[in-house]
Motif scaffolding. Structure first.
Motif, PDB file in Angstrom:
ATOM      1  N   ALA A   1       0.837  -1.199   0.000  1.00 48.36           N
ATOM      2  CA  ALA A   1       0.000   0.000   0.000  1.00 48.36           C
ATOM      3  C   ALA A   1       0.862   1.234   0.000  1.00 48.36           C
ATOM      4  O   ALA A   1       2.048   1.186   0.264  1.00 48.36           O
ATOM      5  N   GLN A   2       0.244   2.354  -0.332  1.00 49.95           N
ATOM      6  CA  GLN A   2       0.964   3.618  -0.304  1.00 49.95           C
ATOM      7  C   GLN A   2       0.174   4.614   0.534  1.00 49.95           C
ATOM      8  O   GLN A   2      -1.003   4.425   0.808  1.00 49.95           O
ATOM      9  N   ALA A   3       0.849   5.659   0.934  1.00 49.03           N
ATOM     10  CA  ALA A   3       0.216   6.637   1.814  1.00 49.03           C
ATOM     11  C   ALA A   3      -0.840   7.422   1.081  1.00 49.03           C
ATOM     12  O   ALA A   3      -0.743   7.702  -0.099  1.00 49.03           O
ATOM     13  N   ALA A   4      -1.881   7.796   1.824  1.00 48.42           N
ATOM     14  CA  ALA A   4      -2.933   8.651   1.279  1.00 48.42           C
ATOM     15  C   ALA A   4      -3.109   9.840   2.203  1.00 48.42           C
ATOM     16  O   ALA A   4      -2.211  10.178   2.962  1.00 48.42           O
ATOM     17  N   GLY A   5      -4.285  10.482   2.170  1.00 43.61           N
ATOM     18  CA  GLY A   5      -4.537  11.618   3.035  1.00 43.61           C
ATOM     19  C   GLY A   5      -4.715  11.178   4.470  1.00 43.61           C
ATOM     20  O   GLY A   5      -4.777   9.997   4.781  1.00 43.61           O
ATOM     21  N   ARG A   6      -4.852  12.139   5.373  1.00 42.12           N
ATOM     22  CA  ARG A   6      -4.968  11.796   6.773  1.00 42.12           C
ATOM     23  C   ARG A   6      -6.421  11.729   7.242  1.00 42.12           C
ATOM     24  O   ARG A   6      -6.679  11.517   8.397  1.00 42.12           O
ATOM     25  N   GLN A   7      -7.385  11.933   6.387  1.00 41.43           N
ATOM     26  CA  GLN A   7      -8.762  11.936   6.840  1.00 41.43           C
ATOM     27  C   GLN A   7      -9.314  10.515   6.876  1.00 41.43           C
ATOM     28  O   GLN A   7     -10.318  10.187   6.257  1.00 41.43           O
ATOM     29  N   TRP A   8      -8.657   9.656   7.647  1.00 41.27           N
ATOM     30  CA  TRP A   8      -9.057   8.263   7.737  1.00 41.27           C
ATOM     31  C   TRP A   8     -10.396   8.099   8.430  1.00 41.27           C
ATOM     32  O   TRP A   8     -11.080   7.095   8.243  1.00 41.27           O
ATOM     33  N   TRP A   9     -10.805   9.050   9.251  1.00 43.60           N
ATOM     34  CA  TRP A   9     -12.045   8.937  10.015  1.00 43.60           C
ATOM     35  C   TRP A   9     -13.287   9.015   9.128  1.00 43.60           C
ATOM     36  O   TRP A   9     -14.373   8.661   9.554  1.00 43.60           O
ATOM     37  N   GLN A  10     -13.127   9.450   7.881  1.00 39.92           N
ATOM     38  CA  GLN A  10     -14.286   9.539   6.997  1.00 39.92           C
ATOM     39  C   GLN A  10     -14.771   8.173   6.537  1.00 39.92           C
ATOM     40  O   GLN A  10     -15.898   8.044   6.040  1.00 39.92           O
ATOM     41  N   GLN A  11     -13.946   7.137   6.669  1.00 41.09           N
ATOM     42  CA  GLN A  11     -14.343   5.803   6.233  1.00 41.09           C
ATOM     43  C   GLN A  11     -15.496   5.253   7.071  1.00 41.09           C
ATOM     44  O   GLN A  11     -16.178   4.315   6.645  1.00 41.09           O
ATOM     45  N   PHE A  12     -15.759   5.821   8.243  1.00 39.52           N
ATOM     46  CA  PHE A  12     -16.819   5.312   9.097  1.00 39.52           C
ATOM     47  C   PHE A  12     -18.201   5.843   8.702  1.00 39.52           C
ATOM     48  O   PHE A  12     -19.203   5.394   9.259  1.00 39.52           O
ATOM     49  N   ASN A  13     -18.230   6.804   7.766  1.00 39.09           N
ATOM     50  CA  ASN A  13     -19.510   7.364   7.288  1.00 39.09           C
ATOM     51  C   ASN A  13     -20.358   7.873   8.457  1.00 39.09           C
ATOM     52  O   ASN A  13     -21.573   7.623   8.532  1.00 39.09           O
ATOM     53  N   ASP A  14     -19.715   8.576   9.356  1.00 40.01           N
ATOM     54  CA  ASP A  14     -20.392   9.131  10.538  1.00 40.01           C
ATOM     55  C   ASP A  14     -20.218  10.648  10.511  1.00 40.01           C
ATOM     56  O   ASP A  14     -19.174  11.172  10.914  1.00 40.01           O
ATOM     57  N   PRO A  15     -21.229  11.377  10.024  1.00 41.49           N
ATOM     58  CA  PRO A  15     -21.093  12.849   9.914  1.00 41.49           C
ATOM     59  C   PRO A  15     -20.798  13.525  11.239  1.00 41.49           C
ATOM     60  O   PRO A  15     -20.086  14.532  11.278  1.00 41.49           O
ATOM     61  N   LEU A  16     -21.337  12.984  12.342  1.00 37.30           N
ATOM     62  CA  LEU A  16     -21.094  13.626  13.633  1.00 37.30           C
ATOM     63  C   LEU A  16     -19.627  13.505  14.030  1.00 37.30           C
ATOM     64  O   LEU A  16     -19.029  14.471  14.534  1.00 37.30           O
ATOM     65  N   LEU A  17     -19.023  12.346  13.802  1.00 32.39           N
ATOM     66  CA  LEU A  17     -17.599  12.175  14.104  1.00 32.39           C
ATOM     67  C   LEU A  17     -16.765  13.125  13.255  1.00 32.39           C
ATOM     68  O   LEU A  17     -15.823  13.759  13.758  1.00 32.39           O
ATOM     69  N   VAL A  18     -17.091  13.243  11.978  1.00 24.65           N
ATOM     70  CA  VAL A  18     -16.362  14.165  11.099  1.00 24.65           C
ATOM     71  C   VAL A  18     -16.491  15.598  11.603  1.00 24.65           C
ATOM     72  O   VAL A  18     -15.517  16.363  11.642  1.00 24.65           O
ATOM     73  N   SER A  19     -17.697  15.962  12.026  1.00 25.01           N
ATOM     74  CA  SER A  19     -17.926  17.321  12.531  1.00 25.01           C
ATOM     75  C   SER A  19     -17.131  17.584  13.802  1.00 25.01           C
ATOM     76  O   SER A  19     -16.553  18.672  13.974  1.00 25.01           O
ATOM     77  N   LEU A  20     -17.064  16.604  14.689  1.00 24.98           N
ATOM     78  CA  LEU A  20     -16.318  16.784  15.942  1.00 24.98           C
ATOM     79  C   LEU A  20     -14.829  16.953  15.678  1.00 24.98           C
ATOM     80  O   LEU A  20     -14.160  17.785  16.311  1.00 24.98           O
ATOM     81  N   ILE A  21     -14.300  16.183  14.746  1.00 27.07           N
ATOM     82  CA  ILE A  21     -12.869  16.307  14.438  1.00 27.07           C
ATOM     83  C   ILE A  21     -12.584  17.638  13.757  1.00 27.07           C
ATOM     84  O   ILE A  21     -11.568  18.294  14.047  1.00 27.07           O
ATOM     85  N   ASP A  22     -13.461  18.065  12.852  1.00 32.51           N
ATOM     86  CA  ASP A  22     -13.280  19.379  12.223  1.00 32.51           C
ATOM     87  C   ASP A  22     -13.302  20.489  13.274  1.00 32.51           C
ATOM     88  O   ASP A  22     -12.496  21.433  13.219  1.00 32.51           O
ATOM     89  N   GLU A  23     -14.213  20.379  14.218  1.00 31.02           N
ATOM     90  CA  GLU A  23     -14.297  21.383  15.285  1.00 31.02           C
ATOM     91  C   GLU A  23     -13.021  21.389  16.117  1.00 31.02           C
ATOM     92  O   GLU A  23     -12.527  22.447  16.522  1.00 31.02           O
ATOM     93  N   THR A  24     -12.482  20.210  16.363  1.00 32.67           N
ATOM     94  CA  THR A  24     -11.232  20.109  17.121  1.00 32.67           C
ATOM     95  C   THR A  24     -10.095  20.785  16.379  1.00 32.67           C
ATOM     96  O   THR A  24      -9.275  21.497  16.981  1.00 32.67           O
ATOM     97  N   MET A  25     -10.014  20.577  15.068  1.00 27.45           N
ATOM     98  CA  MET A  25      -8.938  21.172  14.278  1.00 27.45           C
ATOM     99  C   MET A  25      -9.015  22.700  14.261  1.00 27.45           C
ATOM    100  O   MET A  25      -7.998  23.372  14.080  1.00 27.45           O
TER     101      MET A  25
END
Length: 472
Positions: free
Chosen positions: A42-66
């Motif tokens: 495999a090769q490296a990709a982007g760091r947004q690995w949390w999007q694979q869970f298809n959970d908009p709330l988790l994505v929103s919480l991480i964006d807010e943290t950033m």
């Protein structure tokens, strides 16, 4: 004079004392040590690995943290400071200019004054002074190298903090959802035990069972109910932590996160890439390498103090007795000079500073080598834990099927009067324990996955994927 300036410029551009930095080479095997069943091609990709869970709330919480995390605000301030130090170091290449002026009105004594120094006199002056120190032995150049490296180390530190924060938000989020699921299952188990208690009560009233069966069922129900306060406290603690990570008050996400949602589903195979790739991707390794580069440049800065310092000075201005006469041809002044300074003896202070810089560089090299070893250990351990947790989950699910069958048979036999109540109760207790363990294992699969992405330095995907994006 023009030839002298040209010669000095050539010297300034062609000489720098101290060692030239060469990045260290870490040679380690590309293959992972343990057979985890992961995909190494495999090769490296982007760091947004949390999007694979298809959970908009988790994505929103991480964006807010950033955007709002206070530790990231501190890291950003450190970057701005490093940029300021870089500009300060670069200023050594340029001359300094100072403008000044004065106005004086003086009354002299008529008794002690003589000649022109009697009565009242006004004087006005204005001047522009310039000085320049050619970088003959590379002190400024090495200082700039060190400042550049420290700026890059600050950027790497910020990236490392971002990586850690995303993993921490995800881990707390997954643990929250796991506790909420365990809470639902516990309440369901209590309901089931109440049903068993009623069955035992009915059989006791018919005279085919004893009060002991009722007491055992009631005791088991109360024992399960005793776990509810800890589950509620654990849920609340995770909400508090997530809120603070996003830069909010601890209770900020109470309303949103108290609404239970199922645990995300993930695959048991994660492409990991070659082991050596994490040495290029992990921010902590980049930070350690840049700190080593800065420490190496500091040796040159310290050594440059052992050599002479040559400076050129110049001044132009005007001095007049009337303000209106300033800058007229008769009042103009100018001067040009050169100076040479050489610290012939300083009591060993300069050589001591060189020794200190060399010791700092050796320490930075050892720190870099240790960061590489810790990164490999972290990644190997994360892979082993993730693969091991999947094996545990599979075995627990197999055990659940067997224990469900055993409980069903025990209940039917008890209702038929063929088995004592304790046999059915033990079968149900074993089933409840296994189901609780499954929820815990499913939660740990997700938390170890988040920690695995952190250990690998970001996200990974198959080499033939077209969706790879650059790290940000």
């Amino acid at each position: 004079m023009r030839k002298l300036l040209l010669m000095l410029a050539m010297l300034a551009g062609g000489c720098a004392v101290g060692p030239d930095y060469t990045p260290p080479v870490a040679s380690y095997s590309d293959q992972w040590h343990s057979d985890t069943g992961m995909d190494g091609s495999a090769q490296a990709a982007g760091r947004q690995w949390w999007q694979q869970f298809n959970d908009p709330l988790l994505v929103s919480l991480i964006d807010e943290t950033m955007h709002n995390n206070r530790d990231l605000a501190v890291a950003l301030a450190h970057i701005e400071r490093a940029r300021g130090l870089r500009r300060e170091a670069g200023s050594g290449y340029f001359p300094t200019l100072n403008a000044g002026g004065s106005a004086n009105r003086t009354r002299f004594s008529r008794q002690t004054g003589f000649g022109a120094n009697t009565g009242t006199r006004s004087t006005f002056s204005a001047a522009l002074d310039a000085s320049w120190e050619p970088d003959l032995f590379g002190r400024t150049r090495r200082a700039i190298e060190a400042a550049d490296a420290r700026l890059q180390a600050s950027l790497a530190a910020q990236q490392g903090l971002m990586l850690s924060l995303t993993a921490e938000v995800a881990v707390n989020y997954f643990e929250l959802r796991g506790l909420q699921r365990q809470l639902v299952m516990t309440e369901r188990d209590i309901t089931l035990l109440k049903e068993m208690e009623e069955i035992a009560r009915a059989k006791t009233e018919l005279g085919v069972a004893s009060d002991m069966d009722i007491s055992q069922a009631q005791g088991e129900r109360e024992n399960i109910a005793a776990t509810l306060p800890a589950l509620h406290a654990g849920i609340q603690a995770r909400i508090f932590r997530i809120s603070v990570l996003t830069g909010k008050a601890p209770e900020f996400y109470n309303t949103i996160l108290l609404q239970a949602q199922p645990l995300p589903v993930v695959t048991d195979r994660v492409p990991t890439g070659l082991r050596s790739e994490i040495l290029k991707r992990r921010p902590d390794i980049r930070q350690a390498e840049r700190e080593l580069a800065a420490a190496t440049a500091d040796i040159g800065v310290a050594k440059a103090e052992m050599f002479p310092v040559f400076s050129l000075t110049g001044s132009t201005g005007s001095s007049a007795r009337l303000f209106t006469d300033l800058f007229t041809p008769a009042t103009l002044t100018r001067s040009l000079g050169a100076a040479l300074g050489w610290p012939v003896f300083a009591g060993g202070a300069i050589t001591a500073r060189v020794d200190i810089a060399k010791a700092d560089a050796r320490a930075a090299l050892a720190s870099y080598e240790q960061s590489v070893l810790l990164a490999l250990e972290d990644a190997e351990g994360a892979l082993a834990r993730y693969a091991g947790e999947w094996q545990t989950l599979r075995q627990l699910k197999a055990a659940e099927a067997s224990r469900l069958q055993a409980f069903t048979i025990a209940r039917l036999r008890y209702e038929a009067g063929e088995e004592p109540f304790l046999v059915m109760l033990d079968a149900e207790r074993a089933l409840i324990t296994t189901r609780d363990a499954i929820v815990g294992s499913e939660t740990r699969v997700l938390t170890t996955l988040a920690q695995l992405h952190k250990a690998l330095g970001g996200d990974w995907q198959p080499a033939d994927s077209n969706s790879a994006s650059a790290p940000h």
